[in-house]
Design an enzyme around this catalytic site. Sequence first.
Site, mmCIF file in Angstrom:
data_model
loop_
_atom_site.group_PDB
_atom_site.id
_atom_site.type_symbol
_atom_site.label_atom_id
_atom_site.label_comp_id
_atom_site.label_asym_id
_atom_site.label_seq_id
_atom_site.Cartn_x
_atom_site.Cartn_y
_atom_site.Cartn_z
ATOM 1 N N TYR A 48 0.814 -1.212 0.000
ATOM 2 C CA TYR A 48 0.000 0.000 0.000
ATOM 3 C C TYR A 48 0.852 1.269 0.000
ATOM 4 O O TYR A 48 0.366 2.341 -0.360
ATOM 5 C CB TYR A 48 -0.937 0.038 1.209
ATOM 6 C CG TYR A 48 -1.960 -1.056 1.290
ATOM 7 C CD1 TYR A 48 -2.159 -1.957 0.243
ATOM 8 C CD2 TYR A 48 -2.736 -1.210 2.429
ATOM 9 C CE1 TYR A 48 -3.099 -2.973 0.344
ATOM 10 C CE2 TYR A 48 -3.683 -2.219 2.538
ATOM 11 C CZ TYR A 48 -3.846 -3.102 1.486
ATOM 12 O OH TYR A 48 -4.775 -4.109 1.595
ATOM 13 N N HIS A 99 0.242 -11.908 1.872
ATOM 14 C CA HIS A 99 -0.778 -11.146 1.152
ATOM 15 C C HIS A 99 -1.491 -11.968 0.076
ATOM 16 O O HIS A 99 -2.705 -11.858 -0.089
ATOM 17 C CB HIS A 99 -0.132 -9.900 0.523
ATOM 18 C CG HIS A 99 -1.094 -8.780 0.311
ATOM 19 N ND1 HIS A 99 -0.719 -7.456 0.364
ATOM 20 C CD2 HIS A 99 -2.418 -8.764 0.062
ATOM 21 C CE1 HIS A 99 -1.781 -6.689 0.140
ATOM 22 N NE2 HIS A 99 -2.817 -7.457 -0.045
#
Length: 265
Positions: A48, A99
């Site tokens: 991010y 992830h």
Amino acid sequence: MINLTLNDGRTMPQLGMGTYQVPETQAAMVVRQGLDTGFRLVDTAAIYGNERGVGQGMQGTDVFLTTKLWNDRQGDPAAALDESLALLGVDAVDLYLIHWPAPGQAQYVGAWKALIDLRAAGKTRSIGVSNFLPDHLDAIIGATGVTPVVNQIELHPDFQQRELRAYHADHAIVTQSWSPIGQGKTLLDNGTIVGIADKHARSAAQVVIAWHLAHGLAPIPKASSPDHLSDNVAALDLTLDDEDMTAIDALDRADGRMGPDPRSM
């Protein structure tokens, strides 16, 4: 705020605050606003690019913090987590997730073994995964005997992942929902959702979040304005009736996935 008990004995707030696509320059302000509103779980990830801002926004607070290992670091999770901890300004996170399985790399089992070591070293208090399918979960559990506490997956009324949720229930894995209210306004403009919202004099977003909560799911809606943050938290005191739940359950679609398919990611 309701807490869920994880399979390692720890607890985690059921409703969390997502920070996907929150720019680094705004992350500290947005996180602080979220905490002031009542959120007690903040979810970020290395990819991010906002971990420093998230950490700044959390300074001086007691908040459940999640970050994630990106695909290109599965060969060295220890170094990746150290980098994340430095950016976040903390000694440990509450939850560290792989992830994506990225099966083409054939590294996720080794990465899971490394996360087990990182938990033992005190760098993360709990460990889990994101976007894993049953065969990926079988592989890491079979290789280590350690079951993830959480699998964070795309989940919303248009894509309800019932088979995967059943697997989670059988293995005491918490299902955490990313993109829980979909993307854009398509789901929030759905006639069924809008009708239920009007019935309760609530927003469409609150109805969808309340649906997740009623199913025992752990949604992490993203919001970056104080009004949207407050609106999301207000879903905690909305109770949907059986008719509402059945109507939303009926929205599930086989083609409802919006994000990447974990088989090819």
